[in-house]
Design an enzyme around this catalytic site. Sequence first.
Site, mmCIF file in Angstrom:
data_model
loop_
_atom_site.group_PDB
_atom_site.id
_atom_site.type_symbol
_atom_site.label_atom_id
_atom_site.label_comp_id
_atom_site.label_asym_id
_atom_site.label_seq_id
_atom_site.Cartn_x
_atom_site.Cartn_y
_atom_site.Cartn_z
ATOM 1 N N HIS A 135 -22.960 58.997 104.309
ATOM 2 C CA HIS A 135 -21.970 58.365 103.450
ATOM 3 C C HIS A 135 -20.931 59.390 102.981
ATOM 4 O O HIS A 135 -21.281 60.440 102.435
ATOM 5 C CB HIS A 135 -22.616 57.709 102.229
ATOM 6 C CG HIS A 135 -21.694 56.754 101.551
ATOM 7 N ND1 HIS A 135 -21.542 55.454 101.968
ATOM 8 C CD2 HIS A 135 -20.834 56.920 100.519
ATOM 9 C CE1 HIS A 135 -20.651 54.858 101.209
ATOM 10 N NE2 HIS A 135 -20.195 55.726 100.325
ATOM 11 N N SER A 172 -16.275 52.792 102.127
ATOM 12 C CA SER A 172 -17.125 52.737 100.946
ATOM 13 C C SER A 172 -16.621 51.639 99.999
ATOM 14 O O SER A 172 -16.503 50.482 100.406
ATOM 15 C CB SER A 172 -17.171 54.104 100.273
ATOM 16 O OG SER A 172 -18.162 54.164 99.275
ATOM 17 N N ASP A 222 -27.022 56.624 105.899
ATOM 18 C CA ASP A 222 -26.226 56.046 104.814
ATOM 19 C C ASP A 222 -26.958 54.846 104.236
ATOM 20 O O ASP A 222 -27.402 53.959 104.983
ATOM 21 C CB ASP A 222 -24.855 55.617 105.360
ATOM 22 C CG ASP A 222 -23.987 54.932 104.325
ATOM 23 O OD1 ASP A 222 -24.230 55.122 103.113
ATOM 24 O OD2 ASP A 222 -23.058 54.206 104.723
#
Length: 409
Positions: free
Chosen positions: A379, A196, A349
Amino acid sequence: MELLYIVLLAAGGVLATLLLLLMLGAIYYDLTRTKIPPEFDQPLKLRVLYWGGIMLFIVAKICELLGICRQVDVIRFALSFRKPRLDPSLLAKDLLFDGVPVRVYQPKAPSAGLRKAIVLFHGGAGLVGSIDLYQDISNRIAKEADVVLVAVRYGLSPEHPYPSQYKQCLAATAHLMQNAEVYGVDPSQVVIFGDSAGGNFTSVVAQQLTKRPDLPKLRAQALIYAGIQAMDFNLPSYVQNATMPLLTQENVVNFGLEYFSQDLALKDDILRGSHVPDDFRLKYRKWVSADNIPEKFKRGYQQVPLAPFKPEVYKQFPELLEETFSSIFAEDHIIKELPETFIVTCEYDVFRDDTLLYKKRLEDCGVKVRWFHAEQGFHGVLNFSDLGPFTFPAGVEIVDRIIDFVKSL
């Protein structure tokens, strides 16, 4: 005594009622604001996790509105309670690398020679998260890949504003390279890895290291569902997963605005692309375009053009398009110098296409890329690779693939 019992009973009743209302509010918000595709195989487990997250955000916001503390402080405090134990086969030391706090994990078993090293940059939008939250992941990788793992405790925004995060990650990595043998590490076998926001920092650090001839060449980088660009928030994955937990399309921009300490009122203009100058669009649409996404990922997608440019929006927030944040915009001569790269994308995601676009950029410039696509990934799933009943197989498999990649180098 009887009065005290009645008071406690009444207080307990009020608290239980508030918790029930909070949970019902979270469930209502989730069911009316999010949509999980029918192809996703564990929707209830994901929803329960999301309910907990919504409840935490509501309580944190109430605390902020009451002037008790900031919303982000409550979230950090709640997350601090999760502290996985250190694996008994490892040693861990909290140190400073060029002034940056790190935790160094080393296998206790002796090694015949110098080990590989992994430098980990955790996720959390640059606002939350910690190396403690990632200790279960660090344990597994250090133990099973037989490496020295350095987890970087970079400073969080807003206390440490952009670009201090990537600069701290770069400083810690450079320190390890310069002092590798002190930690039993082969300086030519250093890998950086992040998920991320940590994946974003990883991509930027790797690019910055190409400008450091005084350091050994980076061996590899691993990017796990990384955010790579802030030009177009209407690529297929953003549209398809716009309301998919745990990270929605709107929240990508909201968290970005909070990370940069910008006005949340800019959200709609940025979602529509009004922050992107016309000359910038012309120059970089060759790299950021749905045309570069494989057809199998589009699933009936209809392209959403960027809204007309608003100079006043760009002037408030030019950092979004800098290559030290949107790393896909680095020039070819930088990309060509990048090391072997492992990329992970998740089907559910919003950042899926960011990473796919970067994968194409790397391959077009001759960089060796290995790619794993988690068909049931979402995610943040990496953080649910070892969480009891809330463990997701996709998270376990991603950690397995990272370990396999590092062992194969």
